[in-house]
Scaffold this motif. Structure first.
Motif, mmCIF file in Angstrom:
data_model
loop_
_atom_site.group_PDB
_atom_site.id
_atom_site.type_symbol
_atom_site.label_atom_id
_atom_site.label_comp_id
_atom_site.label_asym_id
_atom_site.label_seq_id
_atom_site.Cartn_x
_atom_site.Cartn_y
_atom_site.Cartn_z
ATOM 1 N N ALA A 15 0.489 -1.270 -0.434
ATOM 2 C CA ALA A 15 -0.201 0.604 0.078
ATOM 3 C C ALA A 15 1.326 1.112 -0.068
ATOM 4 O O ALA A 15 2.008 1.470 0.577
ATOM 5 C CB ALA A 15 -1.111 -0.188 1.560
ATOM 6 N N ALA A 16 0.518 2.165 -0.881
ATOM 7 C CA ALA A 16 1.032 3.104 -0.988
ATOM 8 C C ALA A 16 1.480 3.877 0.652
ATOM 9 O O ALA A 16 2.704 4.577 0.536
ATOM 10 C CB ALA A 16 -0.152 4.406 -1.894
ATOM 11 N N GLN A 17 0.338 3.711 1.935
ATOM 12 C CA GLN A 17 0.916 4.690 2.860
ATOM 13 C C GLN A 17 1.752 3.969 3.742
ATOM 14 O O GLN A 17 3.136 4.855 4.152
ATOM 15 C CB GLN A 17 -0.294 4.730 4.806
ATOM 16 C CG GLN A 17 -0.171 4.721 5.180
ATOM 17 C CD GLN A 17 -1.346 4.774 6.226
ATOM 18 O OE1 GLN A 17 -1.959 4.927 5.800
ATOM 19 N NE2 GLN A 17 -0.909 5.095 6.862
ATOM 20 N N GLU A 18 2.111 2.645 3.280
ATOM 21 C CA GLU A 18 2.908 1.143 4.070
ATOM 22 C C GLU A 18 4.588 1.511 2.696
ATOM 23 O O GLU A 18 5.579 1.592 3.583
ATOM 24 C CB GLU A 18 2.402 -0.179 3.656
ATOM 25 C CG GLU A 18 3.782 -0.989 4.221
ATOM 26 C CD GLU A 18 3.705 -2.725 4.187
ATOM 27 O OE1 GLU A 18 4.626 -3.440 4.608
ATOM 28 O OE2 GLU A 18 2.126 -2.736 3.303
ATOM 29 N N SER A 19 4.860 1.840 1.680
ATOM 30 C CA SER A 19 5.018 2.335 1.150
ATOM 31 C C SER A 19 6.386 3.249 1.579
ATOM 32 O O SER A 19 7.625 3.204 1.706
ATOM 33 C CB SER A 19 5.395 2.304 -0.163
ATOM 34 O OG SER A 19 6.122 2.395 -1.368
ATOM 35 N N PHE A 20 5.759 4.392 1.755
ATOM 36 C CA PHE A 20 5.998 6.247 2.591
ATOM 37 C C PHE A 20 6.577 5.586 3.953
ATOM 38 O O PHE A 20 8.072 6.342 3.882
ATOM 39 C CB PHE A 20 5.263 7.158 2.038
ATOM 40 C CG PHE A 20 4.262 7.691 1.387
ATOM 41 C CD1 PHE A 20 5.255 7.786 -0.180
ATOM 42 C CD2 PHE A 20 3.259 7.338 0.663
ATOM 43 C CE1 PHE A 20 4.946 8.001 -1.275
ATOM 44 C CE2 PHE A 20 2.759 7.743 -0.402
ATOM 45 C CZ PHE A 20 3.775 8.609 -2.080
#
Length: 660
Positions: free
Chosen positions: A2-7
């Protein structure tokens, strides 16, 4: 992922790498941060990020003294850098591996191959500092392998770059190159040049932190070319200063022993010496080296003593020290002194023993020459293979570049096709809108025409009622008033008051009817209705668009005599202009005026916006529509604008020959 996890993952990697770069932390702490960043980077599956973190990890192993892990990690970094064609990472990783194999691994061949690769990439990147550093490292290897001319060529090129950069913080780099060139010139028997290089190196030691130790080394090296060219006085002067250096006696006994040996041997070569004193100096140097267990200095003193004793016809003593130097040089593989020892032994022994030493000398000399040729050929082959690999990489890069251009071409073609299709769809939509707009205008014209007929019928009806009231009711009431007025002459006060009262009431009725008659016969909408519509449009749109406005119009125009078509187009032009100002002009205020000049209706619309280049922006749909509308009613329209100075729209429409 997920984008949030990636960030969050990227933020963690960035923080760990930041902590690794904190020089205030211990080497072990920095290693832990580098490991964490490396592990998280692998989870990201981003090769460039993995490479960046792993380069930090390899350096962390280096500062922790774990050279094997440093070598293994750097090897993996180089493979990944080659995979993603990261030129900078390839250059630095290859340089680090070259350093490892030269300084730690003792493998000059492998070190040379990596350094040649690093040199190519630093050269292509235009990194002159690193290019010069690698050139020096290659020259140092060539010096060890006795390729003195090749070493000198690369060292000179490195020195030129360092001199050009003239970086004060890199004075040590220049010193090392000058010192190497001094030694190379000495070996190539160019003694004056050697002296010049060593003097330049000595001058630089003043600019280097801790340069005193380097100064002592350079002074020792400087004495050698003076001695070789026969200037024994100068050489002895230098050696005497070094031999009397108290710091050297206390802190570096090995080097002190070497200086004592060189000092004694130089006296011996000069021929001006006392035998007992000189023998004592040699023995003193040998004793220090023997007590320290230093085989290199012991070897140097032993062979010098052998020569000293031989020259003074002490052949037995010379044979003892010749055999000692022979054994030491054979054990530690110092081939130059090994060969010297064999020559001494060949002259000091007789018969078969002498012959054996001589044959061994010849055999080793041939072997060394063959090995030197093989080394030179091997290094030449490495350079050739590196050039060939670079050429292949360039070809691959060209092919990749062609592929990129082809991909871009296909992408542009696809975009162009999409734009054409989209534009056609927009044109069809625009045409449909224009058709619908024309239909709406026709309907509006029809409604206005119908309204005109209704208004005309209403006007006729009002006129008829007015005439009826004026000619009918008022006439009868007037007659009644006259009759009553005549009765006023009859006797009786009460009758007179009654009649007067009726007469007053009739006058009041007469006035009321006359007033109604005048109001019915006046068209209060005539001449003002269109301006009310326009005023309402301007007020509503400026409020919606956040603009201040000033609307000024003349009463000289009889809008009832202006055709509905003209009024519709004027209305639409004002509407379109205000939309354009809102969308493109970034204006704060607008001024609209309608005037009549020489039988021409003049419409001016002025804004204080950003303006535009009228020579480039006349192809907009909004401007085209406005121009088309004006031409449709035989008028003229002009646009006056400059970037940053607002815009003026001027419309002129003939006022004569207008009809409803």
């Amino acid at each position: 992922m997920a984008a949030q996890e990636s960030f969050a993952l990227l933020d963690s990697i960035r923080e760990y790498n930041k902590s690794f770069n904190d020089n205030s932390l211990s080497a072990k702490e920095r290693l832990n941060f580098a490991k964490k960043a490396s592990e998280l980077s692998k989870r990201s599956n981003i090769d460039s990020l993995i490479l960046r973190s792993n380069r930090n990890l390899s350096y962390a192993h280096l500062i922790n003294g774990d050279y094997v892990k440093f070598k293994d990690q750097t090897t993996n970094n180089l493979k990944l850098a080659r995979k993603i064609i990261d030129s900078s990472a390839i250059a630095f990783s290859a340089q680090n591996l070259g350093w490892y194999y030269y300084q730690i691994g003792g493998d000059n061949t492998t070190a040379y191959a990596y350094l040649v690769e690093a040199l190519r990439y630093f050269d292509n990147l235009g990194n002159l500092q690193k290019k010069a550093e690698v050139l020096y490292a290659i020259a140092a290897i060539q010096n060890q392998e006795k390729d003195y001319l090749g070493s000198e060529q690369n060292a000179v090129e490195a020195l030129k770059i360092f001199n050009k950069l003239n970086n004060i913080d890199k004075a040590l780099d220049r010193y090392l190159v000058l010192s190497l060139l001094g030694s190379l010139s000495y070996k190539l028997e160019n003694y004056d040049k050697s002296i010049d290089y060593h003097n330049q190196a000595i001058e630089l030691t003043r600019k280097i932190d801790g340069g005193n130790d380097l100064l002592l080394d350079s002074q020792n090296d400087l004495a050698l070319p003076y001695r070789a060219k026969g200037d024994y006085d100068k050489a002895l002067e230098i050696y005497e200063d070094l031999a009397n250096n108290e710091n050297l006696k206390k802190n570096d006994l090995v080097f002190h022993a070497l200086i004592l040996d060189n000092y004694a041997f130089t006296k011996f070569l000069s021929g001006n010496y006392n035998y007992s004193t000189l023998e004592k100096d040699f023995k003193s140097a040998l004793k220090i080296a023997d007590s320290l267990g230093d085989p290199y200095t012991k070897l140097a003193v032993s062979i010098d003593l052998a020569k000293f004793y031989k020259a003074n016809n002490r052949l037995d003593s010379s044979l003892i020290y010749s055999k000692q130097s022979y054994k030491i040089s054979k054990d530690i593989s110092i081939n130059d002194l090994y060969l010297e020892s064999m020559l001494l032994l060949a002259t000091l022994t007789k018969g078969e023993e002498s012959k054996n030493y001589l044959e061994e000398h010849i055999k080793l000399t041939d072997s060394l020459l063959k090995e030197e040729r093989n080394v030179r050929n091997k290094y030449a082959r490495i350079e050739f293979e590196t050039d060939q690999l670079e050429a292949e990489n360039e070809q691959i890069s060209k092919e990749n570049l062609y592929l990129v251009f082809l991909s871009i071409g296909l992408l542009l073609t696809a975009v162009l096709v999409f734009i054409v299709i989209s534009q056609r769809a927009k044109n069809r939509k625009l045409k449909l809108i224009q058709v619908q707009q024309k239909a709406n205008e026709d309907i509006y014209n029809l409604m206005l025409g119908q309204q005109d007929k209704v208004d005309e019928a209403r006007t006729q009806e009002k006129k008829r009622i007015s005439e009826e009231l004026h000619d009918g009711v008022l006439g009868r009431l007037f007659g009644t008033r006259l009759s009553l007025d005549s009765i006023n002459f009859k006797d009786g006060k009460e009758a007179m008051m009654t009649r007067a009262n009726y007469i007053g009431q009739l006058k009041s009725i007469e006035e009321d009817i006359r007033k109604i008659s005048h109001e019915l016969n006046t068209d209060f909408v005539s001449g003002t209705g269109f301006m009310d519509i326009v005023s309402e449009l301007i007020e509503n749109q400026t409020q919606a668009y956040g603009l201040t406005y000033d609307f000024d119009y003349t009463d000289d125009i009889s809008w009832d005599s202006v055709s509905n078509k003209t009024k519709i187009n004027i209305y639409r032009i004002i509407q379109e202009s205000m939309q354009n100002i809102y969308k493109h002009a970034n204006a704060k205020a607008i001024k609209i005026s309608i005037s009549l000049e020489k039988n021409v209706i003049c419409l001016d619309i002025i804004d204080d916006g950003e303006g535009f280049d009228t020579s480039k922006n006349k192809k907009g749909i909004g401007l085209k529509n406005m121009t088309s509308r004006v031409e449709d009613i035989n008028g003229k329209i002009t646009f006056t604008s400059q970037s940053g100075n607002g815009t003026i729209v001027n419309v002129k429409i003939p006022y004569s020959n207008q009809s409803t």
